[in-house]
Write a protein that holds these residues in place. Sequence first.
Motif, PDB file in Angstrom:
ATOM      1  N   UNK A  49       0.832  -1.209   0.000  1.00  0.00           N
ATOM      2  CA  UNK A  49       0.000   0.000   0.000  1.00  0.00           C
ATOM      3  C   UNK A  49       0.868   1.262   0.000  1.00  0.00           C
ATOM      4  N   UNK A  50       2.003   1.168   0.667  1.00  0.00           N
ATOM      5  CA  UNK A  50       2.947   2.290   0.673  1.00  0.00           C
ATOM      6  C   UNK A  50       3.554   2.490  -0.712  1.00  0.00           C
ATOM      7  N   UNK A  51       3.828   1.385  -1.393  1.00  0.00           N
ATOM      8  CA  UNK A  51       4.336   1.459  -2.773  1.00  0.00           C
ATOM      9  C   UNK A  51       3.313   2.159  -3.665  1.00  0.00           C
ATOM     10  N   UNK A  52       2.065   1.762  -3.545  1.00  0.00           N
ATOM     11  CA  UNK A  52       1.012   2.374  -4.358  1.00  0.00           C
ATOM     12  C   UNK A  52       0.883   3.856  -4.061  1.00  0.00           C
ATOM     13  N   UNK A  53       1.084   4.250  -2.808  1.00  0.00           N
ATOM     14  CA  UNK A  53       0.994   5.659  -2.438  1.00  0.00           C
ATOM     15  C   UNK A  53       2.134   6.464  -3.058  1.00  0.00           C
ATOM     16  N   UNK A  54       3.327   5.894  -3.094  1.00  0.00           N
ATOM     17  CA  UNK A  54       4.449   6.569  -3.760  1.00  0.00           C
ATOM     18  C   UNK A  54       4.138   6.778  -5.235  1.00  0.00           C
ATOM     19  N   UNK A  55       3.611   5.744  -5.881  1.00  0.00           N
ATOM     20  CA  UNK A  55       3.261   5.858  -7.297  1.00  0.00           C
ATOM     21  C   UNK A  55       2.220   6.952  -7.509  1.00  0.00           C
ATOM     22  N   UNK A  56       1.260   7.029  -6.607  1.00  0.00           N
ATOM     23  CA  UNK A  56       0.213   8.048  -6.703  1.00  0.00           C
ATOM     24  C   UNK A  56       0.800   9.453  -6.541  1.00  0.00           C
ATOM     25  N   UNK A  57       1.658   9.637  -5.565  1.00  0.00           N
ATOM     26  CA  UNK A  57       2.277  10.943  -5.332  1.00  0.00           C
ATOM     27  C   UNK A  57       3.161  11.353  -6.516  1.00  0.00           C
ATOM     28  N   UNK A  58       3.870  10.384  -7.075  1.00  0.00           N
ATOM     29  CA  UNK A  58       4.738  10.686  -8.213  1.00  0.00           C
ATOM     30  C   UNK A  58       3.924  11.145  -9.414  1.00  0.00           C
ATOM     31  N   UNK A  59       2.819  10.453  -9.668  1.00  0.00           N
ATOM     32  CA  UNK A  59       1.966  10.869 -10.795  1.00  0.00           C
ATOM     33  C   UNK A  59       1.444  12.286 -10.571  1.00  0.00           C
ATOM     34  N   UNK A  60       1.047  12.585  -9.347  1.00  0.00           N
ATOM     35  CA  UNK A  60       0.517  13.915  -9.037  1.00  0.00           C
ATOM     36  C   UNK A  60       1.589  14.986  -9.211  1.00  0.00           C
ATOM     37  N   UNK A  61       2.856  14.614  -8.975  1.00  0.00           N
ATOM     38  CA  UNK A  61       3.956  15.556  -9.106  1.00  0.00           C
ATOM     39  C   UNK A  61       4.488  15.624 -10.531  1.00  0.00           C
ATOM     40  N   UNK A  62       3.944  14.798 -11.413  1.00  0.00           N
ATOM     41  CA  UNK A  62       4.417  14.768 -12.784  1.00  0.00           C
ATOM     42  C   UNK A  62       5.795  14.161 -12.927  1.00  0.00           C
ATOM     43  N   UNK A  63       6.176  13.287 -11.990  1.00  0.00           N
ATOM     44  CA  UNK A  63       7.486  12.655 -12.034  1.00  0.00           C
ATOM     45  C   UNK A  63       7.328  11.141 -12.134  1.00  0.00           C
ATOM     46  N   UNK A  64       8.408  10.480 -12.436  1.00  0.00           N
ATOM     47  CA  UNK A  64       8.333   9.024 -12.597  1.00  0.00           C
ATOM     48  C   UNK A  64       9.590   8.346 -12.078  1.00  0.00           C
ATOM     49  N   UNK A  65       9.901   8.522 -10.786  1.00  0.00           N
ATOM     50  CA  UNK A  65      11.063   7.813 -10.241  1.00  0.00           C
ATOM     51  C   UNK A  65      10.808   6.315 -10.208  1.00  0.00           C
ATOM     52  N   UNK A  66      11.869   5.551 -10.302  1.00  0.00           N
ATOM     53  CA  UNK A  66      11.737   4.126 -10.050  1.00  0.00           C
ATOM     54  C   UNK A  66      11.311   3.938  -8.599  1.00  0.00           C
ATOM     55  N   UNK A  67      10.531   2.895  -8.352  1.00  0.00           N
ATOM     56  CA  UNK A  67      10.133   2.567  -6.987  1.00  0.00           C
ATOM     57  C   UNK A  67      10.787   1.233  -6.631  1.00  0.00           C
ATOM     58  N   UNK A  68      11.606   1.262  -5.606  1.00  0.00           N
ATOM     59  CA  UNK A  68      12.351   0.092  -5.157  1.00  0.00           C
ATOM     60  C   UNK A  68      11.771  -0.366  -3.827  1.00  0.00           C
ATOM     61  N   UNK A  69      11.772  -1.666  -3.599  1.00  0.00           N
ATOM     62  CA  UNK A  69      11.284  -2.231  -2.339  1.00  0.00           C
ATOM     63  C   UNK A  69      12.359  -3.153  -1.777  1.00  0.00           C
ATOM     64  N   UNK A  70      12.580  -3.027  -0.480  1.00  0.00           N
ATOM     65  CA  UNK A  70      13.645  -3.789   0.173  1.00  0.00           C
ATOM     66  C   UNK A  70      13.122  -4.367   1.478  1.00  0.00           C
TER      67      UNK A  70
END
Length: 236
Positions: A158-179
Motif C-alpha cells: 500500500x505504501x508502494x502504491x501511495x508513492x506511485x500516486x504521489x509521483x503521478x501527481x507531481x508529474x514525475x516518474x522515479x523508479x520505486x524500489x522495495x527492500x
Amino acid sequence: MFEPVKIAPSILSADFANLARDVALVEEAGAGFLHVDVMDGHFVPNLTMGVPVVRSLKRATSLPLDVHLMVDNPLDQLPWYLDAGADSVTVHVEPLDAEGLARAVDEIRAAGAKAAASVKPGTPVEVLAPVLADLDMVLVMSVEPGFSGQGFIEGSEEKVARVAQLARAAGSSPLIEVDGGIGAATAGRVAAAGADVLVCGNAVFAADDPAAALAAVRDAAQKARLAALGGSAGEA
C-alpha cells in the motif's frame, strides 16, 4: 508504458569469502543492479560494509552499484561513496531535515549518480513530496532496516502504491524500489502496486540455485505487473 521489473540482489546476504564469485553469478543470472547496504551501527543496530567494498565492487562488476546509506550522517559520507563509484545513492529521510534532504539529492545528481531517498516502515511517504520531482528512485523499506532475513511487513504494498500516486501527481516518474522480505511469494504484491526494482537478499543468495531463485522472483513480479496493467505490456 511497461517497464520490466529489475532485481537488485543485496550482497549483505552473499558469501563474503567468495564475494566476486557471488557477484558474477547474479550478474550472469540477469540482475539489474547490485544492492550495497551500508550500515553504521548508529542509525541501525548493525555494522556492515564501507567505501573499500564499494570501490572493489566497481572494479569487479558491470552492474550498477545501488548504494543504500543507512547512516546517521549521510551528508558527510556522500562524497566518499560517490568517489568510490556508486552509480545510485540512497539516503534515508529520517536523519535529515527538508533542507538537508534537498542538499543530498542535489549533491548526488551533481556528481553524475542517480539520487534516491528511502523511508522506514513507520515514516509516511508524504515527507518525500518536496524532492519527489528530483528523485531518480524511491526506496520503500518493507522491513525495519538493520538486518537481512526479516519477514515482509504486511501492507507494505500500500505504501508502494501511495508513492506511485504521489509521483503521478507531481508529474514525475522515479523508479520505486522495495527492500525487505522480498521473494517469489511477495514479489508480485509489490510489483502489482507499482514497484520497479526489488531488492533480494536471502531469497537469492541463500537458495540452492541462486540464478533460478532470481529468475523465479523476477517472473513472479513480471506476471503480477502485467496482470495489474490489464495483461498487456504495451510499448517498451
